[in-house]
Design an enzyme around this catalytic site. Sequence first.
Site, PDB file in Angstrom:
ATOM      1  N   GLU A   1       1.004  -1.179  -0.195  1.00  0.00           N
ATOM      2  CA  GLU A   1      -0.011   0.104  -0.015  1.00  0.00           C
ATOM      3  C   GLU A   1       0.897   1.291   0.161  1.00  0.00           C
ATOM      4  OE1 GLU A   1      -2.815   0.316   3.251  1.00  0.00           O
ATOM      5  OE2 GLU A   1      -3.874   1.907   2.108  1.00  0.00           O
TER       6      GLU A   1
ATOM      7  N   HIS B   1      -7.073  -2.530  14.870  1.00  0.00           N
ATOM      8  CA  HIS B   1      -7.033  -1.633  13.643  1.00  0.00           C
ATOM      9  C   HIS B   1      -6.860  -2.661  12.323  1.00  0.00           C
ATOM     10  CE1 HIS B   1      -7.025   2.031  11.077  1.00  0.00           C
ATOM     11  NE2 HIS B   1      -6.142   1.332  10.506  1.00  0.00           N
ATOM     12  N   GLU B   2      -5.790  -3.390  12.278  1.00  0.00           N
ATOM     13  CA  GLU B   2      -5.386  -3.991  11.103  1.00  0.00           C
ATOM     14  C   GLU B   2      -6.644  -5.227  11.029  1.00  0.00           C
ATOM     15  OE1 GLU B   2      -3.459  -2.361   9.264  1.00  0.00           O
ATOM     16  OE2 GLU B   2      -2.569  -1.074  11.035  1.00  0.00           O
TER      17      GLU B   2
ATOM     18  N   HIS C   1      -9.685  -4.060   9.468  1.00  0.00           N
ATOM     19  CA  HIS C   1      -9.593  -3.935   8.060  1.00  0.00           C
ATOM     20  C   HIS C   1      -9.945  -4.905   7.206  1.00  0.00           C
ATOM     21  CE1 HIS C   1      -8.376   0.187   7.318  1.00  0.00           C
ATOM     22  NE2 HIS C   1      -7.054   0.039   7.776  1.00  0.00           N
TER      23      HIS C   1
ATOM     24  N   ALA D   1       1.346  -0.292  10.940  1.00  0.00           N
ATOM     25  CA  ALA D   1       1.149  -1.693  10.648  1.00  0.00           C
ATOM     26  C   ALA D   1       0.297  -1.650   9.130  1.00  0.00           C
ATOM     27  CB  ALA D   1       0.292  -2.488  11.795  1.00  0.00           C
ATOM     28  N   MET D   2       0.367  -3.046   8.709  1.00  0.00           N
ATOM     29  CA  MET D   2      -0.358  -3.115   7.368  1.00  0.00           C
ATOM     30  C   MET D   2      -1.312  -4.287   7.390  1.00  0.00           C
ATOM     31  SD  MET D   2      -0.852  -2.023   4.516  1.00  0.00           S
ATOM     32  CE  MET D   2      -2.159  -2.542   3.262  1.00  0.00           C
TER      33      MET D   2
HETATM   34  N1  TRP Z   1      -3.385   0.868   5.793  1.00  0.00           N
HETATM   35  C1  TRP Z   1      -2.275   1.028   6.500  1.00  0.00           C
HETATM   36  C2  TRP Z   1      -2.986   1.138   7.908  1.00  0.00           C
HETATM   37  O1  TRP Z   1      -3.849   1.123   8.472  1.00  0.00           O
HETATM   38  C3  TRP Z   1      -1.517   2.234   6.730  1.00  0.00           C
HETATM   39  C4  TRP Z   1      -0.075   1.854   5.984  1.00  0.00           C
HETATM   40  C5  TRP Z   1       1.012   0.775   6.346  1.00  0.00           C
HETATM   41  C6  TRP Z   1       0.613   2.512   5.021  1.00  0.00           C
HETATM   42  N2  TRP Z   1       2.089   1.145   5.520  1.00  0.00           N
HETATM   43  C7  TRP Z   1       1.627   1.961   4.658  1.00  0.00           C
HETATM   44  C8  TRP Z   1       0.103   3.742   4.069  1.00  0.00           C
HETATM   45  C9  TRP Z   1       2.775   2.453   3.853  1.00  0.00           C
HETATM   46  C10 TRP Z   1       1.063   4.034   3.013  1.00  0.00           C
HETATM   47  C11 TRP Z   1       2.289   3.634   2.849  1.00  0.00           C
HETATM   48  O2  TRP Z   1      -3.030   1.764   8.646  1.00  0.00           O
HETATM   49 ZN    ZN Z   2      -5.672   1.581   8.639  1.00  0.00          ZN
END
Ligand code: TRP
Ligand code: ZN
Length: 954
Positions: free
Chosen positions: A200, A376-377, A380, A341-342
Amino acid sequence: MVGRTGFILPGLNLGRRVVAGNVSRGVVVYSSMRSAGGRSVWRPSEAGSRSLSRTTMTATSVPVKEEKSLPPVKYLKDYAPPAYLVESVDLTFELDDPETVVKSKLVLALNPKGTAGDRSIVLDGDKGLELVEDSLTVDGKVVPSSQFELTDSGLTVFESALPESSESLTIECSVKSNPAANKALEGLYKSGGNFCTQCEAEGFRRITFYPDRPDVMSVFTTTIVADKEKYPVLLSNGNKVEEGDAEDGKHYAKYVDPHRKPSYLFALVAGDLVCSEDTFETMSGRTVDLKIFVREGDVQKTKHAMESLKRSMRWDEETYGREYDLDIFNVVAVDDFNMGAMENKSLNIFNSRFVLVSPDTATDADYNNVEGIIAHEYFHNWTGNRVTCRDWFQLSLKEGLTVFRDQTFSADMSSKGVKRISDVVRLRGAQFPEDAGPMAHPIRPESFIEINNFYTQTVYQKGAEVIRMLHTILGPKGFRKGTDLYFERHDGQAVTCEDWVQALQDANPEIDLTQFRRWYSQIGTPVVSCSTEYDESESTLTLNLEQSNPQPDSEETGEPLLIPIRMGLLDSTGLSIPVDIGDGLVENDKVLSLTKAKETFTLKNVPKGSVASLFRDFSAPIRLEYSDGQSTEELAFLLANETNDFSRWEAGQKLAANTVLGFLARDDDEYPEISDKVVEAYRAVLRDEKTDKALVAALLAIPSNRFIADLMKENDPIPIFKARSHLKKTLAKVLKTEFEDVLKATEDLGEYSIDLKAQGKRALHNSALDYLGSLREPEVMKQCLETVREGRNMTEVLAALNVLAATDSEERDLALATFYDKWKENNLVILKWLGIQATAPREDALQIVKSLMEHESFDMTVPNKVYAVLGGLSANDFGYHIGGQESYDFMADQIMRLDELNPQVASRMAKSLSLWRQYKPEIQEMICSALKRIADKENLSSDVYEVVSRSLSA
Ligand code: TRP
Ligand code: ZN
């Protein structure tokens, strides 16, 4: 601070102004931003057009023009559906150092909804991707170089290379890259010897050629091949369907993710990791295997993350009816990560600081962050993955909603009031300034250059406030009906914010959300002003409310918004009484809807001396002003009697802030005496045994720099800091006995526990210590040093170290040295050591930061360390600004260095400079001069370019 200061930068408003930028390709490009009415405005269309005239001033001031290109601006209004859809994607990663090969096989089909035209295939791909010669094939046939083109942004396969007409076609290729050289931490990279990915928003195009946009969803099959000894663990999204040994000491694993997903949710991890394991039984009785992967030796620090994960899974079932949809859920902790985090499908990747906690290495705040971010993650999975975004302008669709969900989850797990207070502090501290500055944008932005710059406080935090208002307006039941319809209607789709509001609207036809939609497109923080009139003969209390919507960068005000006002009434004895505006009695909280620029509400049957409390729980992200002010008596009354924790806290903050404002009206050396009423109000708080200790600690907090600056409409950080410190010291002096009693009563001698009571006790203890420490008395200094040495738990140790770090004392030096010696092998703890020194309010903060950056523990390629040191400095209200121009120039220099390594991190640092407009004129000037240094640099990334050029043209 609201909107404008009326100040125009000297030398910058002379009609023509040079704003710099560049493009990744090595040429500096200058564009002149035209000035409108003496004030330059950001015109994305100008900066975005592919060729702009370059205007630089030569020594003789003759403008020189050259045609150069700037990074393009993308617009929401230009959205077009993808020409091709991807039916399936098959990836093989041959991971190695220094060369990794990624083979891909995409099955494409023309999108029936695509706009007809040229059938050529356009795939996104970073300019760093190296296509292996003759590896590009269509339906198995090699595509000759005359039939495709590689550009800066990707790969185009011409129509001539495609079969005459086919329902679907297969396109294959191989690309080479060196993940170990990837310091931007986007795409495929190495962290701590392991391979991992971050896709992302647009990182997948750094891995291979692909239609890298969220509205292209596909089924991914991933095969990972790597050295078995170095990388024993191989992970990707979905289920493992095959594994085994391969040649040359290698092994492989194959994964299939049955859920269609956009490329930004792809993930891969390969490394030497161990895991903790648990299971979760879903509401329909399926068993899910949960694993958290970490480095050997860290397993015992994953317990809290695992418990938090299970609590999140249960909560989402109970609160939203959402069940997990695979048999496996993995979390991996890595040390090098740009963000928190992602949420990659079934393979969440975390910054290790949001997974690993133990009492001796992590604070209570860390524990709460782990719980919130794990949640949070996980959340999602439904709000983001199952229902995803059509395009990146819709980012708040998933982020605002998911933040709202994690906030309410954490509130349910702890104290609602304390959680709400900390959420509001963050919103006001970071989002309000953003919304009044050059980077201001609606929660659904209309244009951007670099999407990475739009993972903002506005999209996340204000986005969550917008969802919270919908929840307030529809009520919990109506909101749930709305989310049920949203999931039912849009499962498996990539949708817009409009679709979301429409689902809530259709599920609640009796409530009209038309006006509410403006929250998605309007920028700025609304101001609501209020005056009250009491009519004794009629027993009515009239609220005269006005809203204005100042727009940064414009004299015009925005349109009126639908603003929900949660309110209550207290009679003169402090008891809650029902609210009656003629539409039926409401016992406690009543929600008023303010919809017009000016509106009056008349409350009936109000006894004399009653007080109305507005915006309980901060029911809308606005600034509230009382045209006649609020008296000390009224604020003290609310602090003593308000039943709503947030509003009680707010009253206390205002009471203290008024005192600080009183100090600021005078000179340093002759601050006026503090009023007895304020002292008594604080004494009562300190002696309050009924209230939860965590809330008492929050009530005792001195209002932040932002809170004061907001009231003054201008931020002059040094005097504000001094006045705040004076309040703290004065209260510590006059209420010394009370603080000492609290300190004793909250001494924690037993086993560490993270339960709420224990946390509250520590919070209050640390607050009392902070007050008493401000007096710098020898016994307290000694006691702090003791605490750092004994080190029973990190919450306590860090509070003590924090007191000492601000002082010039032997204890300070000893404490810092002891701490470093003890923890130098632990990166996460060292972040605290770095951060505490960078944020300590001292005159020599800049010198300290400079030496920290030379210290063996510092590493510019590790985002966490940069955030601790440079982020710490920029958050240091006193120590940063006392350095003046030297500080800002230093920050600018570091941003330029960072930009060569990691543009995302550099840009986040640059955002702190972009907030110049909140400060007093002298500071504005200095920050802008630092920004111009950056603007003059060659080869800025598009990330930093966008922030800097917007900052200078606003
Ligand atoms: N979607 C991730 C989150 O909830 C955000 C995120 C993680 C992100 N790594 C990233 C956004 C790198 C941009 C680039 O919260
Ligand atoms: Zn998020």
